[in-house]
Design an enzyme around this catalytic site. Structure first.
Site, PDB file in Angstrom:
ATOM      1  N   GLU A 168       3.807  -6.330   4.014  1.00 38.95           N
ATOM      2  CA  GLU A 168       3.570  -5.677   5.306  1.00 38.95           C
ATOM      3  C   GLU A 168       4.702  -6.001   6.283  1.00 38.95           C
ATOM      4  OE1 GLU A 168       1.453  -3.534   6.324  1.00 38.95           O
ATOM      5  OE2 GLU A 168      -0.467  -3.730   5.290  1.00 38.95           O
ATOM      6  N   ASP A 189      -0.093   4.334   1.069  1.00 38.69           N
ATOM      7  CA  ASP A 189      -0.440   5.348   2.064  1.00 38.69           C
ATOM      8  C   ASP A 189       0.260   5.086   3.388  1.00 38.69           C
ATOM      9  OD1 ASP A 189      -2.082   3.005   2.185  1.00 38.69           O
ATOM     10  OD2 ASP A 189      -3.395   4.020   3.611  1.00 38.69           O
ATOM     11  N   HIS A 214       0.836  -1.196   0.000  1.00 38.35           N
ATOM     12  CA  HIS A 214       0.000   0.000   0.000  1.00 38.35           C
ATOM     13  C   HIS A 214       0.872   1.247   0.000  1.00 38.35           C
ATOM     14  CE1 HIS A 214       0.524   0.818   4.386  1.00 38.35           C
ATOM     15  NE2 HIS A 214       0.378  -0.488   4.565  1.00 38.35           N
ATOM     16  N   GLU A 264      -5.063   1.712   2.484  1.00 37.98           N
ATOM     17  CA  GLU A 264      -5.044   0.538   3.360  1.00 37.98           C
ATOM     18  C   GLU A 264      -5.167   0.951   4.824  1.00 37.98           C
ATOM     19  OE1 GLU A 264      -3.365  -2.598   5.951  1.00 37.98           O
ATOM     20  OE2 GLU A 264      -2.664  -0.538   5.688  1.00 37.98           O
ATOM     21  N   GLU A 265      -4.566   2.091   5.185  1.00 36.63           N
ATOM     22  CA  GLU A 265      -4.533   2.500   6.586  1.00 36.63           C
ATOM     23  C   GLU A 265      -5.850   3.094   7.085  1.00 36.63           C
ATOM     24  OE1 GLU A 265      -2.318   1.633   8.490  1.00 36.63           O
ATOM     25  OE2 GLU A 265      -0.325   1.682   7.593  1.00 36.63           O
ATOM     26  N   HIS A 320       3.503   2.995  12.780  1.00 39.14           N
ATOM     27  CA  HIS A 320       2.584   3.940  13.434  1.00 39.14           C
ATOM     28  C   HIS A 320       3.232   4.627  14.643  1.00 39.14           C
ATOM     29  CE1 HIS A 320      -1.171   1.563  11.780  1.00 39.14           C
ATOM     30  NE2 HIS A 320      -0.181   1.660  10.893  1.00 39.14           N
ATOM     31  N   ASP A 360       6.357   0.630   7.285  1.00 34.18           N
ATOM     32  CA  ASP A 360       4.955   0.347   6.943  1.00 34.18           C
ATOM     33  C   ASP A 360       4.459   1.362   5.920  1.00 34.18           C
ATOM     34  OD1 ASP A 360       2.373  -0.675   7.023  1.00 34.18           O
ATOM     35  OD2 ASP A 360       1.862   0.314   8.906  1.00 34.18           O
TER      36      ASP A 360
END
Length: 384
Positions: free
Chosen positions: A169, A82, A80, A144-145, A356, A112
């Protein structure tokens, strides 16, 4: 369009420098178009056929399908584009500038998972379509997030086709073949306000929610007894009460209350059945108390995913990494790829512990191992 592929370092620098935050908060949400354009430029220079797919009802959100070779089957390398939002003031390094320090690459998306897309392109350097017996696809998705709208749109459109998929991932280069599903649900109760000294004159939504919470905790215990999957470290489904708000003053009967909960669902459990059971439980208690009620998803549920241990891509992942395939509790795009008929493995160089977080980083030493791994996958599933 450029006619050469940049160095891996240059690709990673460009990806990290290009913001592409996705968020359920409209004030933080951004387009991923600029990242997609970078990837498409590099992949076209590498000989891939590229297709940009706009995500319906999501302006500025785009998926990229890049294909080398032709025919059925093959391998999809997916990531992904984003990232989550960040708090730059909490970082020791600029989150939008790739910074190497003591064997780590710092930047938002290093772990990530923007870096995986750059590494995947690097792994294909020198490949030619005529060298492949089955196609190689590099897939870059949007959102995705937040909503997973990019992967949902691909599943709805039936694209891309492939026999196997690998999602990069952050797994610390340990293969993951199954994960729990994720549900977020809001329960809202509406009663009638009144003076706190005369409880009979109102209908207290907080009292009703207190009874519902007790019922949910009993339901949680029942789910733990009813469902079990030995592959998971925590082998039962989980139910977490994460947010509650109600009322406006201590001396008024509370006329509204809202509760948010998180359900982590095992493979084999159906999210629609769980929502139906949740709704029935809320309706029974609210109806008996004379309260209006509502149960609403906070987002479209992420289904659980499972790829059989005997799948060729699981066996390849275990052989190439030396690790047995694992189960995790976080969600990915894997269930949507499975809906497309692809057996899917989750395997990437980042670590979930860095995702994150301020000062997100990727260990430099993971890059050569990831390149070797991806080239091994391409040889197994694409080359003649």
């Amino acid at each position: 369009m450029s006619h050469t592929i940049p160095s891996l370092t240059s690709m990673l620098e460009a990806l990290i420098a290009t913001p592409s935050v996705s968020s359920v908060n409209p004030g933080l949400d951004q387009s991923n178009q600029a990242v997609i354009d970078l990837l498409a430029d590099w992949l076209e220079a590498a000989g891939f056929r590229t297709e940009l797919m706009e995500v319906p009802d999501r302006p500025g959100k785009v998926n990229l399908i890049a294909t080398l070779g032709t025919g059925p089957g093959g391998l999809v390398l997916a990531g992904h584009t984003d990232t989550v939002p960040c708090n730059p003031e909490r970082w020791s390094h600029d989150p939008f500038r790739l910074t190497e320090d003591h064997g780590r690459l710092y930047g938002l998306g290093t772990s990530d998972m923007k870096s995986f897309l750059g590494i995947a392109i690097e792994a294909t350097k020198g490949l030619r379509a005529q060298d492949l017996g089955r196609p190689l696809v590099i897939l870059a998705t949007a959102d995705e997030e937040s909503s997973m709208s990019g992967a949902r749109a691909l599943a709805h459109a039936g694209r891309p086709s492939g026999r196997y998929a690998l999602i990069g991932e952050p797994t610390g280069l340990s293969p993951v073949r199954l994960h729990k599903g994720v549900m977020g649900e809001a329960i809202r109760l509406t009663g009638r306000s009144g003076h706190a000294s005369e409880p009979s004159l109102g209908r207290n939504a907080l009292d009703g929610m207190q009874e519902i919470m007790g019922d949910l905790m009993a339901w949680r215990e029942a789910l733990e007894r009813r469902y079990h999957h030995p592959a998971f470290a925590l082998p039962s489904p989980t139910l977490n009460l994460g947010y509650i708000h109600g009322g406006d003053n201590f001396n008024r009967i509370c006329d509204n209350c809202e509760l948010h909960l998180d359900l982590r669902v095992l493979p084999g459990m159906k999210t629609e059945d769980l929502r139906s059971e949740l709704t029935n439980r809320v309706a029974a208690i609210a109806g008996r108390r004379g309260l209006a009620w509502e149960v609403e998803p906070l987002f479209a549920s992420i289904p659980p995913a499972e790829t059989p241990r005997e799948s060729a891509i699981v066996k390849a992942g275990e052989l190439l990494t030396g690790h047995a395939a694992e189960a995790v509790s976080f969600g990915t795009e894997a269930p949507f790829f499975n809906q497309l008929g692809m057996e899917t493995l989750i395997l990437g160089p980042g670590n979930l512990a860095q995702a994150h977080q301020p000062d997100e980083y990727l260990e430099v030493g993971r890059i050569p191992r990831t390149l070797e791994l991806l080239r091994g996958m391409i040889r197994r599933f694409c080359e003649a």
